[in-house]
Design a protein around this motif. Structure first.
Motif, mmCIF file in Angstrom:
data_model
loop_
_atom_site.group_PDB
_atom_site.id
_atom_site.type_symbol
_atom_site.label_atom_id
_atom_site.label_comp_id
_atom_site.label_asym_id
_atom_site.label_seq_id
_atom_site.Cartn_x
_atom_site.Cartn_y
_atom_site.Cartn_z
ATOM 1 N N ILE A 122 0.790 -1.034 -0.078
ATOM 2 C CA ILE A 122 -0.030 0.031 -0.048
ATOM 3 C C ILE A 122 0.821 1.281 0.222
ATOM 4 C CG2 ILE A 122 -1.581 1.366 1.288
ATOM 5 C CD1 ILE A 122 -2.248 -1.505 2.715
ATOM 6 N N HIS A 144 -7.843 3.164 2.491
ATOM 7 C CA HIS A 144 -7.007 2.123 2.298
ATOM 8 C C HIS A 144 -7.447 0.564 2.303
ATOM 9 C CE1 HIS A 144 -3.553 4.657 1.516
ATOM 10 N NE2 HIS A 144 -3.713 5.234 2.791
ATOM 11 N N ILE A 148 -6.917 -2.962 0.633
ATOM 12 C CA ILE A 148 -6.829 -4.155 1.829
ATOM 13 C C ILE A 148 -7.468 -5.190 1.339
ATOM 14 C CG2 ILE A 148 -6.719 -4.892 4.234
ATOM 15 C CD1 ILE A 148 -5.372 -1.839 4.588
ATOM 16 N N VAL A 159 0.108 -7.396 4.791
ATOM 17 C CA VAL A 159 0.269 -6.061 3.740
ATOM 18 C C VAL A 159 1.012 -4.992 4.385
ATOM 19 C CG1 VAL A 159 -2.271 -6.223 3.106
ATOM 20 C CG2 VAL A 159 -2.124 -4.963 5.140
ATOM 21 N N ALA A 177 -6.556 -2.662 8.262
ATOM 22 C CA ALA A 177 -6.229 -4.105 8.201
ATOM 23 C C ALA A 177 -6.674 -5.030 9.315
ATOM 24 C CB ALA A 177 -4.621 -4.206 8.199
ATOM 25 N N CYS A 184 -0.425 -6.276 9.455
ATOM 26 C CA CYS A 184 -0.218 -5.249 8.696
ATOM 27 C C CYS A 184 1.291 -4.601 9.274
ATOM 28 C CB CYS A 184 -1.207 -3.904 8.527
ATOM 29 S SG CYS A 184 -1.083 -2.740 9.852
#
Length: 310
Positions: A122, A144, A148, A159, A177, A184
């Motif tokens: 990301i 975001h 995700i 991620v 997340a 994450c």
């Protein structure tokens, strides 16, 4: 399906990639509007370049007996940057899913015998050097969450949000997340003074994200800064330094403003950079993930591996 152990959960060291975008732009000569790599995966020569880039990194990991955190080429594949490039959400959803599939194919074809983690990458909503506007935590969560959700559906192991410039965006990513049920990692951009572009110290940023996020990130990283910019900001025995598990440093000592104006690549000194990673390992007791950022390539990764092995 059993979840793979992440770097902070094992004693193994992990390699990750280096300055992928700068390699494509300066070494391979690709036209890259918005500094975006993901459109190249739709071109035959782009796909060939991606394989050319990543295959030696698998070989380095195997040679040095490390794991590999394998990034998707999706740093710019979010709604605002996609819109700049003329791509709608449907197209971006396909791009992010295809990037995970491509990473899984490389793991299958090149990663025999290696511990390879598929990492959905990301990028920031804005510029990774200059946070002109800052979202609220809730806005960042929603923004975001789109990317995700695609990563989770596609089967990533983790991620990572790279080149994050501010605390609210980092918290929003962590919350999205947590809601999606995927581990994450937050990696902060640092300026030449070792602070975030918004002025906070790295220690304050890590502490605030840990305290305010729905669930703590798996760990933190530093990227897009030269070791000289932040090594002096790492106090011994501070609890927050134990949360730093990865470093992806720049090859250049230039500021972000100077790098933005460069028409030629400053690739620094790979041998020197490798030695500096060994010094960083003495400062960061949990440092296990090693890679590079702007200006770095396979030469830098090779020297980093050599220094860490020594």
């Amino acid at each position: 399906m059993t979840r793979r152990k992440l770097p902070h959960e094992t004693s193994q060291l992990f390699l990750t990639d280096a300055g992928f975008e700068t390699w494509l732009l300066f070494k391979k000569g690709f036209d890259m509007p918005c500094f975006a790599a993901y459109p190249l995966s739709q071109l035959a020569d782009g796909r060939a370049a991606i394989e050319e880039y990543f295959r030696p990194i698998f070989d380095l990991a195997r040679k040095n007996n490390t794991g590999l955190v394998l990034d998707t080429n999706t740093w710019r594949a979010n709604p605002d940057w996609g819109r700049e490039l003329g791509h709608d959400l449907e197209h971006l959803n396909a791009v992010n899913a295809d990037a995970v599939t491509s990473a899984m194919t490389m793991r299958r074809d090149f990663g025999q015998g290696l511990n390879v983690l598929i990492n959905g990458v990301i990028g920031p909503r804005g510029d990774g050097y200059d946070p002109k506007t800052i979202m609220s935590v809730e806005e960042a969560h929603k923004y975001h969450g789109f990317q995700i959700a695609t990563f989770v559906k596609s089967g990533v192991d983790m991620v990572s949000a790279l080149t994050i410039t501010n605390i609210p965006e980092a918290i929003g990513v962590a919350n999205a997340a947590a809601e999606a049920g995927v581990p994450c990692v937050i990696s902060f951009t640092l300026e030449t003074d070792g602070c975030l572009p918004t002025g906070e110290t790295l220690g304050d940023a890590i502490t605030q994200v840990d305290a305010q996020a729905t669930a703590k990130p798996a760990y933190f990283m530093i990227n897009c800064a030269h070791p000289d910019h932040f090594a002096g900001m790492l106090p011994k025995d501070a609890d927050w330094t134990r949360r730093i598990v990865g470093v992806r440093a720049n090859a250049s000592r230039m500021s972000h403003a100077e790098l933005d104006c460069c028409e030629t690549l400053d690739d620094g000194d790979p041998v020197e950079l490798g030695a500096q990673y060994q010094s960083l390992r003495q400062m960061l007791p949990n440092l296990k993930v090693f890679g590079g950022c702007c200006g770095t390539d396979h030469r830098h990764l090779s020297q980093i591996c050599k220094s860490i092995a020594a």
